[in-house]
Design an enzyme around this catalytic site. Structure first.
Site, PDB file in Angstrom:
ATOM      1  NE  ARG A  23       1.007   6.034 -64.376  1.00 32.54           N
ATOM      2  CZ  ARG A  23       1.678   5.366 -65.336  1.00 32.54           C
ATOM      3  NH1 ARG A  23       1.107   4.367 -66.008  1.00 32.54           N
ATOM      4  NH2 ARG A  23       2.932   5.657 -65.584  1.00 32.54           N
ATOM      5  CB  SER A  72       3.583  11.301 -60.938  1.00 37.30           C
ATOM      6  OG  SER A  72       4.905  11.003 -61.285  1.00 37.30           O
ATOM      7  CD  GLU A  94      -0.134   8.936 -61.814  1.00 39.46           C
ATOM      8  OE1 GLU A  94       0.389   9.639 -62.702  1.00 39.46           O
ATOM      9  OE2 GLU A  94       0.446   7.983 -61.285  1.00 39.46           O
TER      10      GLU A  94
HETATM   11  P1  FAD Z   1      -3.484   2.310 -53.302  1.00 38.23           P
HETATM   12  O1  FAD Z   1      -2.919   3.693 -53.278  1.00 38.23           O
HETATM   13  O2  FAD Z   1      -3.701   1.620 -52.023  1.00 38.23           O
HETATM   14  O3  FAD Z   1      -4.852   2.321 -54.124  1.00 38.23           O
HETATM   15  C1  FAD Z   1      -4.943   2.991 -55.373  1.00 38.23           C
HETATM   16  C2  FAD Z   1      -6.357   2.768 -55.920  1.00 38.23           C
HETATM   17  O4  FAD Z   1      -6.504   1.384 -56.244  1.00 38.23           O
HETATM   18  C3  FAD Z   1      -7.449   3.067 -54.889  1.00 38.23           C
HETATM   19  O5  FAD Z   1      -8.549   3.620 -55.570  1.00 38.23           O
HETATM   20  C4  FAD Z   1      -7.798   1.689 -54.319  1.00 38.23           C
HETATM   21  O6  FAD Z   1      -9.149   1.617 -53.860  1.00 38.23           O
HETATM   22  C5  FAD Z   1      -7.599   0.810 -55.527  1.00 38.23           C
HETATM   23  N1  FAD Z   1      -7.227  -0.564 -55.188  1.00 38.23           N
HETATM   24  C6  FAD Z   1      -6.066  -0.997 -54.624  1.00 38.23           C
HETATM   25  N2  FAD Z   1      -6.067  -2.332 -54.531  1.00 38.23           N
HETATM   26  C7  FAD Z   1      -7.259  -2.760 -55.014  1.00 38.23           C
HETATM   27  C8  FAD Z   1      -7.853  -4.040 -55.174  1.00 38.23           C
HETATM   28  N3  FAD Z   1      -7.235  -5.150 -54.790  1.00 38.23           N
HETATM   29  N4  FAD Z   1      -9.098  -4.110 -55.715  1.00 38.23           N
HETATM   30  C9  FAD Z   1      -9.755  -2.983 -56.090  1.00 38.23           C
HETATM   31  N5  FAD Z   1      -9.245  -1.748 -55.965  1.00 38.23           N
HETATM   32  C10 FAD Z   1      -7.998  -1.634 -55.429  1.00 38.23           C
HETATM   33  N6  FAD Z   1       2.972   4.815 -60.003  1.00 38.23           N
HETATM   34  C11 FAD Z   1       3.309   4.470 -61.266  1.00 38.23           C
HETATM   35  O7  FAD Z   1       2.445   4.062 -62.054  1.00 38.23           O
HETATM   36  N7  FAD Z   1       4.608   4.556 -61.683  1.00 38.23           N
HETATM   37  C12 FAD Z   1       5.608   4.978 -60.881  1.00 38.23           C
HETATM   38  O8  FAD Z   1       6.756   5.030 -61.303  1.00 38.23           O
HETATM   39  C13 FAD Z   1       5.270   5.347 -59.540  1.00 38.23           C
HETATM   40  N8  FAD Z   1       6.228   5.800 -58.692  1.00 38.23           N
HETATM   41  C14 FAD Z   1       5.880   6.139 -57.411  1.00 38.23           C
HETATM   42  C15 FAD Z   1       6.880   6.593 -56.540  1.00 38.23           C
HETATM   43  C16 FAD Z   1       6.565   6.955 -55.245  1.00 38.23           C
HETATM   44  C17 FAD Z   1       7.656   7.451 -54.321  1.00 38.23           C
HETATM   45  C18 FAD Z   1       5.230   6.826 -54.781  1.00 38.23           C
HETATM   46  C19 FAD Z   1       4.868   7.171 -53.361  1.00 38.23           C
HETATM   47  C20 FAD Z   1       4.233   6.376 -55.634  1.00 38.23           C
HETATM   48  C21 FAD Z   1       4.541   6.029 -56.962  1.00 38.23           C
HETATM   49  N9  FAD Z   1       3.561   5.583 -57.857  1.00 38.23           N
HETATM   50  C22 FAD Z   1       3.906   5.238 -59.135  1.00 38.23           C
HETATM   51  C23 FAD Z   1       2.137   5.530 -57.440  1.00 38.23           C
HETATM   52  C24 FAD Z   1       1.705   4.201 -56.803  1.00 38.23           C
HETATM   53  O9  FAD Z   1       2.781   3.586 -56.138  1.00 38.23           O
HETATM   54  C25 FAD Z   1       1.118   3.234 -57.826  1.00 38.23           C
HETATM   55  O10 FAD Z   1      -0.025   3.772 -58.455  1.00 38.23           O
HETATM   56  C26 FAD Z   1       0.735   1.908 -57.155  1.00 38.23           C
HETATM   57  O11 FAD Z   1       0.450   0.972 -58.151  1.00 38.23           O
HETATM   58  C27 FAD Z   1      -0.474   2.040 -56.226  1.00 38.23           C
HETATM   59  O12 FAD Z   1      -0.559   0.843 -55.465  1.00 38.23           O
HETATM   60  P2  FAD Z   1      -1.161   0.833 -53.978  1.00 38.23           P
HETATM   61  O13 FAD Z   1      -1.232  -0.569 -53.546  1.00 38.23           O
HETATM   62  O14 FAD Z   1      -0.405   1.736 -53.102  1.00 38.23           O
HETATM   63  O15 FAD Z   1      -2.608   1.401 -54.278  1.00 38.23           O
END
Ligand code: FAD
Length: 310
Positions: A177, A227, A297
């Site tokens: 992560r 998580s 996380e």
């Molecule tokens: P955001 O939450 O928008 O951003 C996360 C971080 O990344 C921030 O610091 C942001 O600034 C940065 N960021 C985003 N895009 C960019 C970019 N283009 N350039 C630079 N920085 C950037 N995660 C897992 O790993 N496995 C799972 O099984 C999983 N299951 C989930 C289930 C649920 C119901 C939920 C709500 C979440 C889950 N997650 C899981 C967490 C999450 O979905 C992942 O970490 C996902 O990859 C985050 O993507 P996001 O676009 O929402 O990122």
């Protein structure tokens, strides 16, 4: 530069329709929590995205990237600066030189569907994660024994000097992560993935099986950020929390899910400080009971009264 002039220039750079003032971040995070961003920008294409980012850097205006906000807790005070959303302008998929290339704002579910359509395997695990490709690379998202690192070849990023460059997956130092993207302050624009050919029916069956598992085990009916804590070596965070007697533990409307103790959920009107207070108490009680330090996380943005915010 004064505020009015900055707003004018931001609208010129990103496109007038793309800019909102004082936008509540609870509308842009899956926790449904968080105060206003001074400016919330959704540029319609990469050119506008780069122009807006360049303006922020030239003016020294703090700029934060949000994908789907599915791993993000924003404080009640919100964000003093420009929140840049990738989901509109960096949203494409194309096949090139045997690779699948996609913009940072594409949803993992959309990408996984496209892989299925093309009978490409390697993204089945990602089809139920509610985030963007950018967020997945930053976090090295993973599930069911796979991670984005397994299929990532390279990314195109904007660096702090304003240069757009391609860097290999190895250079990103993807760990559990984690990646070096936040510390280098890269903005990821695009990623290239190598996905082997597979059997369409098998890929589809695998996606369906994993979706059913998620539905059965995760509290998908409530807002959350997935998580909340990282898995400590040799343990499962959810099990430690459950064994510490914290199933259903609540601070205001923030609650340790009764269905999956690794998830903190929003029962309705949770505030960011309640979520953080709950997380702190969970960490303390798990530490007191088992001597294990849980690490968040989720990414925390804003002032939470100590080092957890950024
Ligand atoms: P955001 O939450 O928008 O951003 C996360 C971080 O990344 C921030 O610091 C942001 O600034 C940065 N960021 C985003 N895009 C960019 C970019 N283009 N350039 C630079 N920085 C950037 N995660 C897992 O790993 N496995 C799972 O099984 C999983 N299951 C989930 C289930 C649920 C119901 C939920 C709500 C979440 C889950 N997650 C899981 C967490 C999450 O979905 C992942 O970490 C996902 O990859 C985050 O993507 P996001 O676009 O929402 O990122």
């Amino acid at each position: 530069m004064n505020k009015e002039l900055f707003l004018e220039q931001l609208c010129e750079a990103a496109g007038k329709e793309a800019v909102k003032r004082n936008e509540p971040m609870k509308k842009h995070t899956t926790f449904h929590v968080g105060g206003p961003a001074d400016y919330f920008v959704s540029p319609e294409d990469e050119q506008h995205f780069l122009a807006a980012a360049a303006l922020c850097r030239k003016e020294g205006m703090p700029c934060y990237i949000v994908g789907n906000g599915s791993n993000l807790l924003v404080s009640e005070e919100g964000f003093r600066g420009v929140m840049m959303e990738t989901g509109k302008g960096l949203c494409y998929i194309r096949e090139e030189e045997g690779l699948l290339k996609a913009g940072a704002g594409i949803f993992l579910s959309t990408l996984a569907k496209e892989a299925l359509r093309l009978s490409l395997t390697g993204l089945e695990w990602a089809s139920g994660i509610p985030g963007t490709l950018g967020g997945a690379v930053v976090m090295n998202a993973g599930a069911y024994g796979s991670e984005i690192r397994d299929v990532l070849v390279s990314v195109r990023v904007l660096d702090l000097d304003g240069t757009v460059k391609e860097i290999s997956a190895e250079e990103l130092q993807l760990g559990y992560r984690s990646s070096i993207i936040p510390s280098r302050e890269y903005i990821m624009l695009e990623a290239a993935l190598r996905l082997p050919s597979g059997n369409r029916d098998e890929i589809k069956a695998q996606m369906e099986e994993l979706a059913a598992k998620r539905k059965a085990r995760q509290p998908l009916e409530y807002p959350s950020a997935g998580s909340t804590f990282k898995r400590p070596a040799g343990y499962f965070a959810g099990k430690l929390i459950e064994d510490a007697g914290l199933r259903g533990f609540r601070v205001g409307d923030a609650q340790v899910s009764e269905k999956h103790c690794g998830f903190v959920i929003n029962r309705g009107q949770a505030r960011a400080d309640e979520v953080m207070d709950l997380c702190r108490q969970v960490r303390q009680r798990v530490y007191d009971a088992f001597g294990v330090e849980l690490e968040l996380e989720i990414k925390c943005l804003g002032d939470f009264g100590d080092r957890e915010g950024s």
